[in-house]
Design a protein around this motif. Structure first.
Motif, PDB file in Angstrom:
ATOM      1  N   PHE A 107     -27.000  36.367 138.246  1.00 20.30           N
ATOM      2  CA  PHE A 107     -26.091  37.395 137.715  1.00 20.30           C
ATOM      3  C   PHE A 107     -26.218  37.480 136.191  1.00 20.30           C
ATOM      4  N   SER A 108     -26.427  38.688 135.691  1.00 25.28           N
ATOM      5  CA  SER A 108     -26.453  38.934 134.236  1.00 25.28           C
ATOM      6  C   SER A 108     -26.534  40.445 134.030  1.00 25.28           C
ATOM      7  N   ASN A 109     -26.767  40.855 132.771  1.00 23.89           N
ATOM      8  CA  ASN A 109     -26.869  42.299 132.467  1.00 23.89           C
ATOM      9  C   ASN A 109     -28.280  42.827 132.652  1.00 23.89           C
ATOM     10  N   GLY A 144     -29.333  37.231 118.820  1.00 23.76           N
ATOM     11  CA  GLY A 144     -29.367  38.434 119.651  1.00 23.76           C
ATOM     12  C   GLY A 144     -29.144  39.583 118.681  1.00 23.76           C
ATOM     13  N   ARG A 145     -29.028  40.817 119.190  1.00 22.49           N
ATOM     14  CA  ARG A 145     -28.804  41.932 118.261  1.00 22.49           C
ATOM     15  C   ARG A 145     -27.333  42.314 118.171  1.00 22.49           C
ATOM     16  N   ASN A 146     -26.588  42.108 119.244  1.00 22.32           N
ATOM     17  CA  ASN A 146     -25.215  42.592 119.317  1.00 22.32           C
ATOM     18  C   ASN A 146     -24.249  41.598 118.640  1.00 22.32           C
ATOM     19  N   ALA A 175     -28.550  35.056 123.145  1.00 18.68           N
ATOM     20  CA  ALA A 175     -27.310  34.312 123.431  1.00 18.68           C
ATOM     21  C   ALA A 175     -26.100  35.228 123.506  1.00 18.68           C
ATOM     22  N   SER A 176     -26.320  36.545 123.383  1.00 16.16           N
ATOM     23  CA  SER A 176     -25.161  37.450 123.398  1.00 16.16           C
ATOM     24  C   SER A 176     -24.710  37.786 124.808  1.00 16.16           C
ATOM     25  N   SER A 177     -25.547  37.500 125.814  1.00 15.06           N
ATOM     26  CA  SER A 177     -25.109  37.771 127.189  1.00 15.06           C
ATOM     27  C   SER A 177     -25.877  36.905 128.178  1.00 15.06           C
ATOM     28  N   GLY A 178     -25.463  36.995 129.439  1.00 13.89           N
ATOM     29  CA  GLY A 178     -26.196  36.396 130.551  1.00 13.89           C
ATOM     30  C   GLY A 178     -26.474  34.908 130.437  1.00 13.89           C
ATOM     31  N   ILE A 179     -27.691  34.545 130.781  1.00 17.86           N
ATOM     32  CA  ILE A 179     -28.078  33.134 130.888  1.00 17.86           C
ATOM     33  C   ILE A 179     -27.978  32.427 129.535  1.00 17.86           C
ATOM     34  N   GLY A 180     -28.426  33.111 128.464  1.00 15.27           N
ATOM     35  CA  GLY A 180     -28.399  32.494 127.136  1.00 15.27           C
ATOM     36  C   GLY A 180     -26.980  32.177 126.679  1.00 15.27           C
ATOM     37  N   ASN A 198     -36.294  29.898 123.780  1.00 14.89           N
ATOM     38  CA  ASN A 198     -36.788  31.279 123.788  1.00 14.89           C
ATOM     39  C   ASN A 198     -36.290  31.952 125.051  1.00 14.89           C
ATOM     40  N   ASN A 199     -35.161  32.632 124.918  1.00 15.43           N
ATOM     41  CA  ASN A 199     -34.523  33.177 126.120  1.00 15.43           C
ATOM     42  C   ASN A 199     -34.455  34.701 126.128  1.00 15.43           C
ATOM     43  N   ALA A 200     -34.426  35.333 124.936  1.00 11.71           N
ATOM     44  CA  ALA A 200     -34.301  36.805 124.895  1.00 11.71           C
ATOM     45  C   ALA A 200     -35.437  37.443 125.680  1.00 11.71           C
ATOM     46  N   SER A 247     -45.643  44.365 134.903  1.00 11.18           N
ATOM     47  CA  SER A 247     -45.770  43.985 133.485  1.00 11.18           C
ATOM     48  C   SER A 247     -44.964  42.722 133.219  1.00 11.18           C
ATOM     49  N   TYR A 248     -43.796  42.657 133.851  1.00 10.11           N
ATOM     50  CA  TYR A 248     -42.913  41.494 133.669  1.00 10.11           C
ATOM     51  C   TYR A 248     -43.563  40.231 134.239  1.00 10.11           C
ATOM     52  N   THR A 249     -44.125  40.360 135.455  1.00  8.82           N
ATOM     53  CA  THR A 249     -44.817  39.219 136.057  1.00  8.82           C
ATOM     54  C   THR A 249     -45.965  38.771 135.157  1.00  8.82           C
ATOM     55  N   PHE A 285     -30.463  39.054 114.955  1.00 10.07           N
ATOM     56  CA  PHE A 285     -31.687  39.755 114.539  1.00 10.07           C
ATOM     57  C   PHE A 285     -32.413  40.288 115.773  1.00 10.07           C
ATOM     58  N   ASP A 286     -33.272  41.268 115.500  1.00  4.12           N
ATOM     59  CA  ASP A 286     -34.062  41.865 116.580  1.00  4.12           C
ATOM     60  C   ASP A 286     -35.351  41.058 116.720  1.00  4.12           C
ATOM     61  N   MET A 287     -35.588  40.517 117.888  1.00  8.84           N
ATOM     62  CA  MET A 287     -36.789  39.707 118.118  1.00  8.84           C
ATOM     63  C   MET A 287     -38.061  40.506 117.834  1.00  8.84           C
ATOM     64  N   LEU A 288     -37.954  41.851 117.998  1.00  9.75           N
ATOM     65  CA  LEU A 288     -39.150  42.680 117.809  1.00  9.75           C
ATOM     66  C   LEU A 288     -39.528  42.812 116.335  1.00  9.75           C
TER      67      LEU A 288
HETATM   68  N1  LIG Z   1     -31.053  37.380 135.430  1.00 10.54           N
HETATM   69  C1  LIG Z   1     -32.107  37.079 136.173  1.00 10.54           C
HETATM   70  O1  LIG Z   1     -32.108  37.290 137.408  1.00 10.54           O
HETATM   71  C2  LIG Z   1     -33.305  36.423 135.527  1.00 10.54           C
HETATM   72  C3  LIG Z   1     -34.239  35.833 136.358  1.00 10.54           C
HETATM   73  C4  LIG Z   1     -35.345  35.233 135.799  1.00 10.54           C
HETATM   74  C5  LIG Z   1     -35.500  35.210 134.425  1.00 10.54           C
HETATM   75  N2  LIG Z   1     -34.581  35.780 133.630  1.00 10.54           N
HETATM   76  C6  LIG Z   1     -34.817  35.716 132.166  1.00 10.54           C
HETATM   77  O2  LIG Z   1     -33.657  35.253 131.530  1.00 10.54           O
HETATM   78  C7  LIG Z   1     -33.659  35.679 130.169  1.00 10.54           C
HETATM   79  C8  LIG Z   1     -32.265  36.168 129.832  1.00 10.54           C
HETATM   80  O3  LIG Z   1     -31.980  37.316 130.610  1.00 10.54           O
HETATM   81  P1  LIG Z   1     -30.582  37.589 131.300  1.00 10.54           P
HETATM   82  O4  LIG Z   1     -30.806  37.679 132.745  1.00 10.54           O
HETATM   83  O5  LIG Z   1     -29.539  36.674 130.780  1.00 10.54           O
HETATM   84  O6  LIG Z   1     -30.338  39.108 130.807  1.00 10.54           O
HETATM   85  P2  LIG Z   1     -29.320  39.749 129.778  1.00 10.54           P
HETATM   86  O7  LIG Z   1     -27.919  39.439 130.150  1.00 10.54           O
HETATM   87  O8  LIG Z   1     -29.736  41.176 129.699  1.00 10.54           O
HETATM   88  O9  LIG Z   1     -29.648  39.001 128.400  1.00 10.54           O
HETATM   89  C9  LIG Z   1     -30.775  39.330 127.638  1.00 10.54           C
HETATM   90  C10 LIG Z   1     -30.591  38.788 126.239  1.00 10.54           C
HETATM   91  O10 LIG Z   1     -31.765  39.085 125.497  1.00 10.54           O
HETATM   92  C11 LIG Z   1     -31.385  39.646 124.250  1.00 10.54           C
HETATM   93  N3  LIG Z   1     -32.370  40.609 123.767  1.00 10.54           N
HETATM   94  C12 LIG Z   1     -32.930  41.635 124.452  1.00 10.54           C
HETATM   95  N4  LIG Z   1     -33.746  42.324 123.648  1.00 10.54           N
HETATM   96  C13 LIG Z   1     -33.679  41.729 122.430  1.00 10.54           C
HETATM   97  C14 LIG Z   1     -34.289  41.990 121.178  1.00 10.54           C
HETATM   98  N5  LIG Z   1     -35.125  43.011 120.987  1.00 10.54           N
HETATM   99  N6  LIG Z   1     -34.001  41.173 120.138  1.00 10.54           N
HETATM  100  C15 LIG Z   1     -33.154  40.129 120.285  1.00 10.54           C
HETATM  101  N7  LIG Z   1     -32.549  39.829 121.458  1.00 10.54           N
HETATM  102  C16 LIG Z   1     -32.815  40.626 122.501  1.00 10.54           C
HETATM  103  C17 LIG Z   1     -30.058  40.356 124.531  1.00 10.54           C
HETATM  104  O11 LIG Z   1     -29.283  40.389 123.349  1.00 10.54           O
HETATM  105  P3  LIG Z   1     -28.907  41.724 122.529  1.00 10.54           P
HETATM  106  O12 LIG Z   1     -28.722  42.841 123.497  1.00 10.54           O
HETATM  107  O13 LIG Z   1     -27.675  41.331 121.776  1.00 10.54           O
HETATM  108  O14 LIG Z   1     -30.062  41.939 121.610  1.00 10.54           O
HETATM  109  C18 LIG Z   1     -29.410  39.417 125.523  1.00 10.54           C
HETATM  110  O15 LIG Z   1     -28.678  38.423 124.865  1.00 10.54           O
HETATM  111  C19 LIG Z   1     -34.755  36.725 130.065  1.00 10.54           C
HETATM  112  O16 LIG Z   1     -35.875  36.164 129.425  1.00 10.54           O
HETATM  113  C20 LIG Z   1     -35.084  37.069 131.510  1.00 10.54           C
HETATM  114  O17 LIG Z   1     -36.435  37.457 131.670  1.00 10.54           O
HETATM  115  C21 LIG Z   1     -33.479  36.390 134.150  1.00 10.54           C
END
Ligand SMILES: NC(=O)c1ccc[n+]([C@@H]2O[C@H](COP(=O)([O-])OP(=O)(O)OC[C@H]3O[C@@H](n4cnc5c(N)ncnc54)[C@H](OP(=O)(O)O)[C@@H]3O)[C@@H](O)[C@H]2O)c1
Length: 321
Positions: A234-236, A77-79, A54-59, A135-137, A201-203, A108-111
């Motif tokens: 759009f996201s990080n 999230g971690r940040n 939830a710290s960035s992007g879609i979440g 479950n979005n991270a 790997s992602y697929t 917290f770190d999901m890992l």
């Molecule tokens: N953007 C796209 O085009 C797209 C398309 C399809 C699916 N998705 C999916 O959407 C979801 C969100 O991605 P996003 O696009 O919004 O990217 P994002 O902006 O990079 O966000 C990813 C989020 O995951 C968290 N995260 C990453 N590693 C983590 C860890 N080890 N522990 C806890 N949190 C962790 C990050 O938080 P911290 O850095 O604070 O830990 C961040 O809040 C992902 O599952 C991605 O596969 C995205």
């Protein structure tokens, strides 16, 4: 007109309408229908929704969409700084519906799987209960299939699959124990429905989530599973994406001119999918819808198109050009 001509006409009309919808809509037909005639997002108002990533992007945007509708949220999230900033945005957008106590920042770190139980206990001790785990991270990938180090496959699965399964098991055990009709949402991807080039790997990871949660559906009637599959948004994520080498990141930024869905629209559609408890839904601007409908429901046409060199087009769509 004879009876069979009328039937033929209806069938052709049906297909024409379908194809037009696949082209003009930015999500699957059921999800779009729910945006117009389904339950509004504010029907989730009494719920507590726990969002990882939830710290960035879609979440983060999803948290805002829910807060706007008075839904209490847990932001993980971690940040920590970004989570606190997200909390502030949620408070502001809720226009007084949410107090500080209604939004829990839970870094917290999901890992760190050993921490999941403690994180869960913290949510329960703060809110007394919770209703939806989102479950979005996760992290995406850019790498050529044959060059991927097997340790990258493992690392990606640790985050995008195993951490999700571990946290979800804790939630399902809780829902079971207290006989709660719980809800689990999973941010999958169009790569969870259709092989994405340069993201093996992602697929694999996103497809695997579908397998795990389909199995859960068949075992437990009290658990509602919502698989939401965004297309390019759009996201990080490009900065954080895995590549083929262990420990390295793709480290690129999305460009403002990319053909991607806005984060706001993606999160709004996600919130609608949650409010309407949709089993499987997806979003994405043209031609994502068209590709998915053909890929999922007309595998022979998909096969034919692949032999005609459509893979290059898929690469372009994937890179949002
Ligand atoms: N953007 C796209 O085009 C797209 C398309 C399809 C699916 N998705 C999916 O959407 C979801 C969100 O991605 P996003 O696009 O919004 O990217 P994002 O902006 O990079 O966000 C990813 C989020 O995951 C968290 N995260 C990453 N590693 C983590 C860890 N080890 N522990 C806890 N949190 C962790 C990050 O938080 P911290 O850095 O604070 O830990 C961040 O809040 C992902 O599952 C991605 O596969 C995205």
């Amino acid at each position: 007109m004879t009876f069979f001509e009328i039937i033929g006409f209806i069938v052709i009309f049906y297909y024409i309408v379908q194809v037009i919808l696949w082209i003009i809509l930015d999500c699957d037909i059921m999800l779009y229908y729910k945006t117009q005639f389904g339950k509004p997002i504010n029907t989730l108002k009494d719920k507590v929704v726990w969002i990882t990533g939830a710290s960035s992007g879609i979440g983060r945007e999803l948290a805002k969409q829910l807060s706007k509708n008075g839904v209490r949220v847990v932001l993980s999230g971690r940040n920590i700084q970004e989570l606190e900033a997200a909390k502030l945005e949620c408070m502001n957008i809720s226009k007084g519906q949410l107090k500080s106590n209604d939004i829990l920042v839970l870094p917290f770190d999901m890992l760190n799987l050993d921490f999941h139980r403690g994180a869960f206990n913290r949510v329960i001790s703060h809110f007394g209960s919770f209703h939806i785990l989102v479950n979005n991270a996760g992290r995406s990938q850019r790498a050529e299939w044959n060059k991927i180090d097997i340790n990258v496959d493992r690392e990606l699965f640790e985050l995008d699959v195993f951490s999700v399964i571990n946290l979800s098991r804790i939630a399902v055990t809780y829902f079971d124990k207290y006989n709660i009709d719980g809800q689990l949402a999973i941010t999958s991807s169009t790569a969870g429905l259709f092989g994405a080039p340069n993201s093996a790997s992602y697929t694999g990871a996103k497809h695997s989530l579908h397998g795990y949660f389909e199995a859960l559906r068949t075992e437990k009637n009290n658990i509602n599973v919502n698989l939401y599959c965004p297309g390019p948004t759009f996201s990080n994520f490009l900065q954080e994406s895995f590549i083929e080498t262990q420990g390295a990141k793709y480290n690129q930024r999305v460009s403002g001119t990319d053909r991607r869905m806005t984060t706001e629209r993606c999160a709004y559609l996600y919130a609608v999918a949650l409010a309407n408890n949709i089993h499987l839904s997806w979003s994405g601007i043209f031609p994502i819808n068209l590709i998915l409908y053909v890929g999922l429901y007309y595998p022979n046409i998909k096969k034919l198109l692949m032999t005609m060199g459509v893979t290059r087009l898929l690469g372009k769509v994937r890179d949002s050009r």
